[in-house]
Motif scaffolding. Structure first.
Motif, PDB file in Angstrom:
ATOM      1  N   ALA A 336      11.178   5.492  -1.304  1.00 54.49           N
ATOM      2  CA  ALA A 336      11.503   4.311  -2.561  1.00 54.49           C
ATOM      3  C   ALA A 336      10.508   3.729  -3.368  1.00 54.49           C
ATOM      4  O   ALA A 336      10.390   3.684  -4.526  1.00 54.49           O
ATOM      5  N   PHE A 337       8.998   4.238  -3.009  1.00 49.03           N
ATOM      6  CA  PHE A 337       7.819   3.875  -3.351  1.00 49.03           C
ATOM      7  C   PHE A 337       7.752   4.921  -4.705  1.00 49.03           C
ATOM      8  O   PHE A 337       7.450   4.900  -5.567  1.00 49.03           O
ATOM      9  N   TRP A 338       7.623   6.089  -4.050  1.00 49.27           N
ATOM     10  CA  TRP A 338       7.868   7.421  -4.911  1.00 49.27           C
ATOM     11  C   TRP A 338       8.499   7.211  -5.881  1.00 49.27           C
ATOM     12  O   TRP A 338       8.347   7.503  -7.229  1.00 49.27           O
ATOM     13  N   ASN A 339      10.169   6.968  -5.585  1.00 48.67           N
ATOM     14  CA  ASN A 339      11.139   6.872  -6.676  1.00 48.67           C
ATOM     15  C   ASN A 339      10.611   5.971  -7.864  1.00 48.67           C
ATOM     16  O   ASN A 339      10.940   5.929  -8.970  1.00 48.67           O
ATOM     17  N   ALA A 340      10.016   4.779  -7.266  1.00 51.30           N
ATOM     18  CA  ALA A 340       9.694   3.699  -8.248  1.00 51.30           C
ATOM     19  C   ALA A 340       8.155   4.123  -9.104  1.00 51.30           C
ATOM     20  O   ALA A 340       8.351   3.901 -10.416  1.00 51.30           O
ATOM     21  N   VAL A 341       7.650   4.583  -8.669  1.00 47.19           N
ATOM     22  CA  VAL A 341       6.289   4.932  -9.366  1.00 47.19           C
ATOM     23  C   VAL A 341       6.390   6.478 -10.065  1.00 47.19           C
ATOM     24  O   VAL A 341       5.609   6.358 -10.899  1.00 47.19           O
ATOM     25  N   ARG A 342       7.157   7.157  -9.783  1.00 51.61           N
ATOM     26  CA  ARG A 342       6.873   8.546 -10.167  1.00 51.61           C
ATOM     27  C   ARG A 342       7.046   8.546 -11.794  1.00 51.61           C
ATOM     28  O   ARG A 342       6.581   9.255 -12.639  1.00 51.61           O
ATOM     29  N   PRO A 343       8.073   7.661 -12.426  1.00 52.08           N
ATOM     30  CA  PRO A 343       8.240   7.866 -13.899  1.00 52.08           C
ATOM     31  C   PRO A 343       6.853   7.245 -14.720  1.00 52.08           C
ATOM     32  O   PRO A 343       6.668   7.417 -15.788  1.00 52.08           O
ATOM     33  N   ASN A 344       6.027   6.781 -13.783  1.00 50.25           N
ATOM     34  CA  ASN A 344       4.838   6.099 -14.408  1.00 50.25           C
ATOM     35  C   ASN A 344       3.483   7.204 -14.272  1.00 50.25           C
ATOM     36  O   ASN A 344       2.526   6.605 -14.819  1.00 50.25           O
ATOM     37  N   LEU A 345       3.715   8.235 -13.865  1.00 55.66           N
ATOM     38  CA  LEU A 345       2.831   9.223 -13.650  1.00 55.66           C
ATOM     39  C   LEU A 345       2.287  10.092 -14.499  1.00 55.66           C
ATOM     40  O   LEU A 345       3.194  10.667 -14.986  1.00 55.66           O
ATOM     41  N   GLU A 346       1.221  10.227 -14.777  1.00 54.12           N
ATOM     42  CA  GLU A 346       0.709  11.210 -15.684  1.00 54.12           C
ATOM     43  C   GLU A 346       0.173  12.484 -14.676  1.00 54.12           C
ATOM     44  O   GLU A 346       0.186  13.716 -15.107  1.00 54.12           O
ATOM     45  N   ARG A 347      -0.549  12.156 -13.681  1.00 56.84           N
ATOM     46  CA  ARG A 347      -0.886  13.005 -12.344  1.00 56.84           C
ATOM     47  C   ARG A 347      -0.550  12.217 -11.394  1.00 56.84           C
ATOM     48  O   ARG A 347      -0.378  11.272 -11.070  1.00 56.84           O
ATOM     49  N   LEU A 348      -0.530  13.297 -10.179  1.00 55.90           N
ATOM     50  CA  LEU A 348       0.076  12.950  -9.033  1.00 55.90           C
ATOM     51  C   LEU A 348      -0.899  11.900  -8.546  1.00 55.90           C
ATOM     52  O   LEU A 348      -0.295  10.873  -7.840  1.00 55.90           O
ATOM     53  N   ASP A 349      -2.189  11.823  -8.775  1.00 58.10           N
ATOM     54  CA  ASP A 349      -2.994  11.022  -7.975  1.00 58.10           C
ATOM     55  C   ASP A 349      -3.135   9.656  -8.524  1.00 58.10           C
ATOM     56  O   ASP A 349      -3.689   8.642  -7.975  1.00 58.10           O
TER      57      ASP A 349
END
Ligand code: GLU
Length: 445
Positions: A336-349
């Motif tokens: 759930a965390f991953w799905n929430a944050v991935r649209p905000n990522l430019e790089r994985l870290d």
């Protein structure tokens, strides 16, 4: 059976320019159900290093470019010696004794007289006695291949019909004075013995190909098919350089946080008639891949475009794929965390900073204590779920009359300390009731 090769010299690192050749060869082999060979061109023993070779293998593997077979040229000198003897016996490889200075003087004189600086073949006039004399003086020969003087023509997979006038070329040096091989002959010997069917490489090799086709024929092999892709240039059409941004594969990986498939996606599509897209796997890349779609003018490499493709890949990356790396970063907050944050990522870290937002400590930004109190009061009872955010903000809207940005932004600031971030609805259950209430009270939690 299609068989292609990527043949880097381990005298430097892989970068977007040379790796594009690897990508084309790899995809070409996969598409044809053929074989991809990694050949290490290390005949220049002075400049080749094990570290560069290791780096090349690491970078290719990271990109997902796997080879079916590999060998090093330095293990095959006796094959090149045998080929050289064969050419000598045919009178096609001849010894020359000019020094570098002498050759340079000849070139200058030719240019001053308005003639092209083509080697004049003076060495062909030397008698046995002349050579013996030169060798007695301590001179050692370098060896040149005698070109036919005829045009060499082929149907290039990228450039269409190509014709090289060998009469306007200098006979290429195949063996240096110290006995070492330049790349030209070993490459042909290996391509014949490995039964390479297609040579795909940069257009800076087009003239070489003219000479090499004659060497293939002299050694009794049929020349493979050739494809010479146009080179990469910077986004502004100028030469690729450090100023363009990072160009090295290791640098893009280790410093810029670029995903392998972002590099594969961009480099396989720029300079073609197909749009650039973010492909999640090699199967995606293979669809529509065709060397014939490559333009004959240079492809523009734009680091900003690479970042955009990278972000796009992350925005749809499945949790299972991201999870091992998130775990290593200490940013595995679950699916759930991953799905929430991935649209905000430019790089994985970047996920690390969003993880910190969930785990805390976060210093809340509270601009209106009254609103913070109302928010605490109307927080839905029980365990927070994804539905809680809607219920909560509806209740707050009714109670305070706030709407839009005035309603939402203070909540975000109080709960995350930041004006931007992942979707609040997803974040809320991840934070949990206790943390939400503590932050609403202004506590660093
Ligand atoms: N080692 C050569 C190079 O890196 C290989 C060229 C070729 O593909 O034949 O330029």
């Amino acid at each position: 059976m299609t068989k292609v090769r990527f043949a880097p010299s381990p005298t430097g690192k892989l970068h977007v320019g040379n790796v594009r050749t690897a990508i084309f060869n790899f995809l070409f082999a996969r598409k044809a159900g053929g074989t991809f060979l990694l050949r290490i061109d290390d005949t220049d023993t002075e400049r080749s290093t094990q570290a560069y070779e290791d780096g090349i293998r690491t970078d290719l593997t990271w990109l997902g470019i796997t080879w079916d077979d590999t060998f090093k040229q330095s293990e095959r000198f006796e094959r090149y010696d045998a080929a050289a003897e064969k050419l000598k016996a045919k009178g096609l490889l001849y010894p020359c004794y000019e020094t570098g200075d002498e050759l340079e003087r000849k070139r200058r004189l030719q240019m001053a007289n308005g003639r092209p600086p083509v080697y004049d073949r003076a060495a062909l006039e030397l008698t046995e006695a002349d050579r013996a004399k030169l060798e007695a003086e301590g001179r050692k020969p370098h060896w040149r291949f005698k070109l036919s003087g005829n045009p060499v023509e082929w149907d290039d997979m990228v450039r269409g019909h190509v014709s090289i006038e060998t009469s306007s070329l200098s006979d290429p040096i195949l063996i240096r004075e110290d006995g070492s091989y330049l790349y030209t002959l070993p490459s042909v010997v290996d391509d014949i013995e490995a039964e390479i069917t297609h040579i795909i490489r940069g257009e800076d090799h087009t003239t070489n190909s003219g000479a090499q086709i004659e060497i293939f024929e002299a050694l009794g092999g049929a020349a493979p098919k050739f494809g010479h892709q146009a080179l990469l240039v910077g986004a502004d059409g100028g030469k690729l350089s450090k100023r363009t941004g990072s160009l090295g594969i290791a640098e893009l990986r280790d410093e810029e946080g670029i995903e392998p498939m972002a590099i594969m996606s961009l480099l396989s599509r720029i300079g073609t008639s197909d749009p650039v897209d973010a492909f999640a796997d090699v199967d995606g890349l293979l669809e529509g891949f065709d060397l014939g779609k490559l333009s004959r003018s240079p492809a523009r490499f734009d680091p900003e475009e690479l970042k955009r493709v990278n972000a796009k890949l992350l925005h749809t990356m499945p949790y299972a794929e991201a999870q091992p790396r998130l775990a290593m970063l200490g940013a595995d907050g679950g699916e759930a965390f991953w799905n929430a944050v991935r649209p905000n990522l430019e790089r994985l870290d970047d996920a690390k900073s969003w993880m910190r937002l969930v785990e805390g400590p976060v210093t809340p930004v509270i601009e209106d204590a009254g609103y913070a109190a109302a928010a605490a009061e109307h927080l839905p009872a029980g365990t927070l779920t994804e539905a809680s955010w809607g219920e909560w903000t509806n209740a707050l809207k009714a109670a305070t009359g706030r709407k839009g940005k005035d309603l939402f932004m203070p909540l975000r600031l109080m709960l995350t300390g930041e004006p931007r971030g992942p979707e609040m609805a997803v974040l809320l259950p991840l934070l949990g009731r206790d943390t939400v209430l503590r932050r609403l009270q202004g506590e660093t939690a």
